[in-house]
Enzyme design. Structure first.
Site, short mmCIF file in Angstrom:
data_model
loop_
_atom_site.label_atom_id
_atom_site.label_comp_id
_atom_site.label_asym_id
_atom_site.label_seq_id
_atom_site.Cartn_x
_atom_site.Cartn_y
_atom_site.Cartn_z
N ALA A 327 -86.85 -9.04 75.50
CA ALA A 327 -86.03 -9.01 76.71
C ALA A 327 -86.18 -10.30 77.49
CB ALA A 327 -86.42 -7.82 77.57
N PRO A 328 -85.08 -10.85 78.01
CA PRO A 328 -85.16 -12.06 78.84
C PRO A 328 -85.98 -11.79 80.10
CG PRO A 328 -82.88 -11.58 78.20
CD PRO A 328 -83.69 -10.37 77.84
N GLY A 329 -86.50 -12.85 80.69
CA GLY A 329 -87.25 -12.72 81.93
C GLY A 329 -88.73 -12.99 81.72
N ILE A 330 -89.50 -12.78 82.78
CA ILE A 330 -90.94 -13.03 82.75
C ILE A 330 -91.64 -11.94 81.95
CG2 ILE A 330 -93.01 -13.32 84.16
CD1 ILE A 330 -91.16 -14.19 86.46
N LYS A 331 -92.45 -12.33 80.98
CA LYS A 331 -93.17 -11.34 80.18
C LYS A 331 -94.21 -10.63 81.03
CE LYS A 331 -92.70 -13.59 75.66
NZ LYS A 331 -93.44 -14.15 74.49
N GLY A 332 -94.36 -9.32 80.80
CA GLY A 332 -95.34 -8.55 81.53
C GLY A 332 -96.72 -8.62 80.89
N LEU A 333 -97.74 -8.33 81.67
CA LEU A 333 -99.11 -8.32 81.17
C LEU A 333 -99.43 -7.02 80.44
CD1 LEU A 333 -101.02 -9.83 84.25
CD2 LEU A 333 -100.26 -11.02 82.17
N LYS A 348 -89.69 -0.24 76.02
CA LYS A 348 -90.95 -0.73 76.59
C LYS A 348 -92.13 -0.09 75.85
CE LYS A 348 -90.87 -1.03 81.16
NZ LYS A 348 -90.70 -0.72 82.60
N ASP A 383 -85.62 6.40 85.87
CA ASP A 383 -86.12 7.42 84.95
C ASP A 383 -86.40 6.77 83.60
OD1 ASP A 383 -86.89 9.90 84.06
OD2 ASP A 383 -84.85 10.63 83.68
#
Length: 605
Positions: A327-333, A348, A383
């Site tokens: 997914a585009p955007g900042i990668k999560g930790l 996710k 949700d």
């Protein structure tokens, strides 16, 4: 399959099928009883009771599935039933559903039970309902004592005002109305304001679903106006203006307004449906384009919605060729997020390991997602659909995504017959990350996004939710322009948090220090410190301080916490409060307590 039983000769097959259907019928009876109880709780203004009921109903389905599995294992040694008998079980089950009022939900229940007993290699249409077997078209409960799915009213006979009053009174709510003729006048005025004068065609009629839709502090009348070839949706929320006194709060006449109240960021309605497919078909006529999966979910049949969604995904994969990508955007930790560009959802997965400063576990994160599922989401938390053993074609996975999956979640992966099987994941509606929305938007977009962000956090706060990580990247903007929170790994109840002011620095060294000079407990929150993370962009800062300067004042947060501790449940409206009749037509109301708080044009959508 090469062989399918021509003769249903197994008594065990029939007995197992009947046992499964009996357990489903028990589940659906409890489901309907909850909706009936919701009406009583609503009439008595027992808002805490309604919250409890909604939470309990969410877990009820899994409890019934577990009970059914235990019965089948104890009485029939289900795990050791051979393949031919399992095929007969499905055929017997289909036969038992031919006159059933909830066949699609019963098929989903069958799948849920089988998935607890059978290996995933059996997850084909030979053994479970990958596709529906029983049609729900034109399904109606024709028993004499049963309510019809909807009632038809003909204003041309008695006039619109009389018809609207009959629609309201037919629900036989116990509390009296403050001034029903006044409210009916407001409905008629709103219809005129929206559509102007229109000629009544010979088929002019109003269809109203026979059950009320309960959520939060409102009961919704839902229906459609038919005139010539036009189908006009409407929803009328009924609210308590004071204890034991009701009023029609507004009338929603636009499809986008109904799409919001039935949206994925709201909690599920409690509604009594004898034939759920008929209710869903009706709702599809007033919200065309909204997937049936989302509608089933919104009326509390989230497992049916989940089943339909998975069928939609498989169908889409069969009729598309693009690849799943990171997914585009900042990668999560904490989460690895990927998407299929042609499909409006994100997938996710909880990572195997979390780098500092994250201190959490997979089990704790899964519990946070369950917390959100059980909590009243108020249109501000997305949700999620939770799945196990999801098989995706390897050929449809981008190479960079496969490498990322093998790096971050190897414990959850298994390769099998050209598929990558993911042990556990969540699926959510895809939204535009708020940080990208603000970064790329016009000045008006920035103002809208910042205003919505502040409203969202304040509404979550009043609902006892502290988001934890409030960076813009953890919020998304929906297609209707609403800001919704979707990163739950640090979420907490506000009542569990200790709201603190930053102590004054003891000396110049403290003042210049990049580290706190004061102790910070695990549940301490310091609203004054959020500014540097949220106000770096001058455009954002100016708008933020214009609309939400109080955001950084600990007193705001503490006041919400104090009210929650005292048991107060604030009012929330899944529509602009400027639409409320007491705000829109104040001359009809004069000085009334309905206007309390109406000036705060919050959007709790």
């Amino acid at each position: 399959m090469n062989h399918f039983p021509k003769l249903l000769s197994s008594q065990i097959g029939f007995d197992v099928a009947q046992t499964m259907l009996e357990n489903f019928d028990r589940h659906y009876r409890i489901f309907r009883e909850a909706a009936v109880e919701a009406k009583t709780l609503y009439e008595h203004g027992d808002w805490h009771g309604l919250q409890r009921l909604a939470r309990e109903r969410i877990t009820s389905y899994d409890d019934r599935v577990k009970e059914c599995v235990e019965v089948l294992e104890d009485e029939y040694d289900a795990e050791n039933i051979d393949d031919e008998v399992w095929q007969q079980i499905k055929l017997h089950y289909i036969g038992l559903l031919t006159s059933h009022r909830q066949p699609e939900c019963a098929e989903t229940f069958f799948n849920s039970v089988c998935c607890k007993i059978l290996h995933r290699s059996y997850f084909s249409n030979d053994f479970i309902f990958v596709r529906p077997a029983i049609s729900t078209e034109y399904l109606e409960n024709d028993e004499p004592a049963a309510k019809p799915t909807y009632r038809a009213y003909y204003p041309g006979t008695d006039g619109l005002a009389t018809t609207l009053e009959r629609i309201v009174t037919n629900f036989q709510l116990e509390p009296a109305f403050d001034d029903l003729p006044r409210d009916i006048g407001c409905v008629m005025q709103a219809i005129h304001d929206e559509f102007g004068h229109f000629d009544e065609a010979p088929n002019f009629q109003i269809h109203v679903l026979s059950s009320l839709f309960f959520r939060n502090k409102s009961a919704y009348i839902v229906g459609r106006i038919i005139n010539a070839d036009r189908v006009l949706p409407f929803a009328v929320p009924i609210r308590h203006v004071r204890p034991g006194v009701l009023s029609l709060d507004t009338v929603l006449l636009r499809r986008d307004q109904l799409m919001i109240i039935f949206g994925f960021s709201h909690s599920y309605f409690l509604v009594d449906m004898g034939v759920p497919s008929a209710y869903v078909d009706f709702l599809c006529t007033i919200m065309p384009g909204k997937p049936k999966a989302e509608i089933y979910t919104s009326v509390g049949l989230q497992k049916q919605g989940k089943n339909l969604f998975y069928r939609d995904l498989l169908h889409h994969l069969s009729h598309s060729s693009d690849r799943f990508i990171i997914a585009p955007g900042i990668k999560g930790l904490v989460m690895l997020v990927f998407t299929l560009p042609s499909f409006p959802y994100v997938f996710k997965i909880i990572k195997d390991h979390f780098p500092p400063p994250k201190e959490t576990t997979r089990a704790q994160i899964m519990e946070k997602y369950q917390l959100v599922k059980r909590h009243d989401r108020l249109g501000r938390m997305a949700d999620t659909l939770e799945y196990s053993s999801v098989a995706l074609p390897i050929a449809r996975l981008d190479h960079a995504l496969v490498r990322e999956l093998e790096k971050e979640v190897p414990s959850l992966l298994e390769y099998e017959d050209g598929n990558l099987v993911i042990e556990h994941l969540y699926i959510e509606r895809r939204m535009t990350p708020l940080n990208l929305y603000l970064q790329n938007g016009s000045d008006s977009d920035v103002e809208h996004g910042v205003k919505e962000y502040g409203n969202a956090v304040k509404e979550l706060m009043k609902a006892n939710i502290f988001p934890g990580d409030m960076l813009y990247k953890n919020f998304g903007v929906t297609r209707h322009g609403r800001v919704v929170f979707y990163d739950y790994d640090e979420i907490e109840y506000l009542t569990d948090c200790n709201v603190r002011r930053v102590p004054p620095p003891r000396n110049e060294e403290d003042e210049l220090s990049g580290e706190p000079w004061y102790t910070v407990g695990p549940h301490d929150i310091f609203p004054e410190t959020y500014g540097p993370f949220l106000l770096g962009d001058p455009r954002v800062r100016d708008v933020f301080m214009k609309h939400h300067a109080d955001f950084f004042d600990p007193a705001l947060w503490q006041a919400s916490k104090d009210k929650l501790i005292q048991g107060e449940l604030p009012d929330f409206y899944p529509y602009d409060t400027a639409l409320r009749f007491c705000t829109r037509y104040p001359a009809r109301f004069g000085a009334t307590d309905q206007n309390d708080g109406a000036g705060d044009a919050q959007r709790a959508a």
